[in-house]
Write an enzyme that holds these catalytic residues in place. Structure first.
Site, PDB file in Angstrom:
ATOM      1  CG  HIS A   1      -1.697   1.281   1.365  1.00 41.37           C
ATOM      2  ND1 HIS A   1      -2.677   1.689   0.479  1.00 41.37           N
ATOM      3  CD2 HIS A   1      -1.601   2.279   2.291  1.00 41.37           C
ATOM      4  CE1 HIS A   1      -3.155   2.866   0.857  1.00 41.37           C
ATOM      5  NE2 HIS A   1      -2.519   3.243   1.942  1.00 41.37           N
TER       6      HIS A   1
ATOM      7  NE  ARG B   1       6.035   9.929  -0.999  1.00 37.84           N
ATOM      8  CZ  ARG B   1       5.010   9.438  -0.294  1.00 37.84           C
ATOM      9  NH1 ARG B   1       4.033  10.230   0.081  1.00 37.84           N
ATOM     10  NH2 ARG B   1       4.960   8.169   0.045  1.00 37.84           N
TER      11      ARG B   1
ATOM     12  CD  GLU C   1      -6.815   1.133   7.828  1.00 39.17           C
ATOM     13  OE1 GLU C   1      -6.417   1.079   9.018  1.00 39.17           O
ATOM     14  OE2 GLU C   1      -6.816   2.177   7.150  1.00 39.17           O
TER      15      GLU C   1
HETATM   16 MN    MN Z   1      -6.198   4.201   7.111  1.00 41.80          MN
END
Ligand code: MN
Length: 414
Positions: A138, A147, A206
């Site tokens: 991730h 970036r 998550e």
């Molecule tokens: Mn998070």
């Protein structure tokens, strides 16, 4: 200790999320039972206060107050030895070989409730909430997008599990609708910012662990001690407004793009129930500092999936299949790092993993990565497509042993 093959006199079909070997804790209510602690076994919910009232928890040091509270915090305040002993006792009571409860239909009527008739509530009052950023795939995906693809990870990433303090009181239980947030964004770098509904609403797949009390403020917890302070885990959807997040996050990090809501699954699966699923973590290179070193299997093999269901449909599109083992930093390291400066810990604190992405396409844990910043839309069964989450969409995350966390997106209120 009951193992995975032990059976109960309560019928639990093979492959069910809640066999006797699991027995997660939650808070439930019914039409005639106020919100109180329960455990899940098959399609039944066990009313712990009823078992206590029947005298079946003698010697465990549990009070009627603790087992009729509307959150698990008072139980967790008693610490891991008590919650482990309680779970072992309930496993024994429901084991096929035990007649103590099996032959008492009168007691069963008071202590068992059909899972289809209960309302589930937040299992804990979350005191403090921290979100880590501990999946390498991730972090690399986000680094590549925003970036430098050649230097996707920031210099600190492989030296410590980075995280931020989030908002505890906007964490809600599965089934609670989430309203699309309003906020300030800057859609174009040549134009001034605007205020309006977020256009890039996302989920983050998550898991979160819930803690027991830690040590006194000023004392740290080592990686070897960490598991004594972890009660169990839930599925965690960290709803994220990417356009708000992108404009606001420099220099102090996530704020209004995150704190409008996070959703959790209602049953806390104990660390002990997950013991058989332990696997080794990845080799950490460069070598970590001494306070982050650990021994043994630190990770858990828990398959995870995410489905988006459009409004009015009964099923939708599975957009992600990932696994909790795709973590770089483990929970022991997260807890040791969190307390390395003497930061305290209280029963009911919640610590989320960060988005759990696997290495290949199809295992990414957010729409940001799945649609690669909106450049690769996902086809839905109804002919529409998704780059991010639309009003009326329900996002469901599932895992064996955990059940699911779901939430529907309501239109913004402007
Ligand atoms: Mn998070």
């Amino acid at each position: 200790m009951t193992n995975r093959t032990s059976t109960s006199w309560i019928d639990v079909p093979p492959g069910h999320d809640f066999p006797l070997a699991n027995l997660p804790f939650g808070i439930f209510s019914t039409a005639d039972r106020t919100a109180r602690p329960g455990m899940r076994l098959g399609d039944q919910v066990i009313d712990l206060s009823a078992l206590q009232a029947a005298g079946l928890f003698e010697g465990l040091g549990l009070s009627a107050e603790v087992l009729s509270a509307s959150a698990l915090n008072p139980l967790m305040k008693l610490g891991k030895p008590t919650t482990v002993a309680l779970r072992v006792r309930v496993q024994a009571l429901f084991d096929s070989d035990s007649a103590e409860l099996r032959d008492r239909p009168d007691l069963q009527a008071s202590c068992l409730v059909s899972a289809s008739s209960v309302t589930m509530h937040m299992p804990v009052e979350v005191g403090d909430y921290t979100d880590f950023y501990s999946s390498e795939d991730h972090a690399r995906n986000v680094g590549k997008m925003f970036r430098d693809p050649e230097n996707a990870l920031l210099p600190n990433w492989k030296h410590m599990p980075v995280g931020y303090h989030g908002r505890a009181s906007s964490i809600v239980v599965s089934g609670t609708p989430i309203r699309r947030p309003m906020g300030q964004t800057r859609p174009s770098v040549d134009q001034p910012p605007v205020f309006g509904p977020s256009r890039l609403l996302d989920f983050e797949l998550e898991m979160a662990f819930v803690t027991f009390d830690g040590k006194t403020l000023g004392e740290r917890i080592t990686t070897a001690e960490a598991e004594e302070h972890i009660f169990g885990l839930v599925l965690f959807n960290d709803w994220s407004a990417r356009d708000i997040q992108k404009w606001e996050y420099v220099p102090l990090g996530p704020f209004l793009g995150k704190n409008f809501g996070s959703s959790i699954s209602p049953w806390i699966v104990t660390l002990e129930a997950l013991d058989d699923l332990r696997v080794a973590g990845p080799k950490q290179e460069p070598e970590v500092l001494d306070y982050l070193k650990y021994e043994g299997d630190s990770h858990y093999d828990v398959p995870l999936e995410v489905e988006i269901i459009p409004e009015g449909d009964s099923s939708g599109q599975v957009v992600c299949r990932s696994n909790f083992r795709h973590m770089y930093w483990n929970m022991r390291q997260q807890l040791a790092h969190h307390t390395a400066n003497g930061c305290n810990l209280r029963a009911g604190d919640m610590m989320a993993s960060g988005t759990i992405s696997g290495p290949e396409k199809g295992s990414f844990g957010s729409m940001l990565e799945i649609s690669w910043r909106g450049t690769q839309p996902v086809a839905m069964p109804d002919g529409t497509e998704r780059k991010f989450i639309q009003d009326g969409d329900t996002v469901v995350m599932r895992a064996p042993y955990f059940g699911e966390v779901s939430g529907v997106i309501l239109p913004a209120q402007d």
